[in-house]
Design an enzyme around this catalytic site. Sequence first.
Site, mmCIF file in Angstrom:
data_model
loop_
_atom_site.group_PDB
_atom_site.id
_atom_site.type_symbol
_atom_site.label_atom_id
_atom_site.label_comp_id
_atom_site.label_asym_id
_atom_site.label_seq_id
_atom_site.Cartn_x
_atom_site.Cartn_y
_atom_site.Cartn_z
ATOM 1 N N GLU A 115 0.907 -1.243 -0.146
ATOM 2 C CA GLU A 115 0.079 -0.070 0.145
ATOM 3 C C GLU A 115 0.815 1.337 -0.159
ATOM 4 O OE1 GLU A 115 -2.977 -0.141 -0.353
ATOM 5 O OE2 GLU A 115 -4.086 -1.700 0.686
ATOM 6 N N TYR A 120 -14.190 16.907 18.777
ATOM 7 C CA TYR A 120 -13.051 16.201 18.534
ATOM 8 C C TYR A 120 -12.862 15.621 17.169
ATOM 9 C CZ TYR A 120 -12.416 17.307 23.472
ATOM 10 O OH TYR A 120 -12.013 17.955 24.648
#
Length: 213
Positions: free
Chosen positions: A75, A121
């Site tokens: 990847e 958050y």
Amino acid sequence: MTGPEDHLRQEMVRLCGLLFARGYSVGSAGNVSVRLPDGYLITPTNAMLGALEPDRISKLDHDGNHLGGDRPSKEFPLHRAFYDTRPQAGAVVHLHSTWATALSVLAGTDPEDCVPPITPYVVMRVGRVKMVPYIRPGDPGMGDLIRALEGRHAAVLLANHGPVVSGKDLFSAVCAAEELEETAKLLVALQGSEVRLLSREAVDELGRVFGQI
């Protein structure tokens, strides 16, 4: 005496171990990378994030040539695309964590805004998350899909695959990946319920106070 790269290798082992212990990566799934002044570190192919060895972490140069350690994750083109388009990115975390992957599979997930602002958050640490169309894991074309976003997103969901999160450093990227996973869990749990989102004004205020992702 150890240098900065040795410290980063140790930190990768420690933080990847925490991700594995929390169940955010199973088997040999997931991969993590860090940008260096002279290239990149990335977890090896088929490596368990909970059983990394510092010296076996792969090192590549700026052109992606393998310099040392075990064979790098397939990847890497995905990670490289984040670094090429987001100069502020110092680390990239790709997981197959349960709840974020569930969002990447649910047909009702908005591909332009996979994670609506339900908590401050997720806005502060993750930002707006876009869905990237499915492509075979390891296909170099994944990098092209990320480059097409032109660095506008610190995090994406790979359709039917899982989350990828970048951060200014490894600690920030890991924290953001955990925040994304926990928010995804909330969103799946709240499926079918009426949800109160943060207002546009609240989201803008978070950006002014804490900075943009």
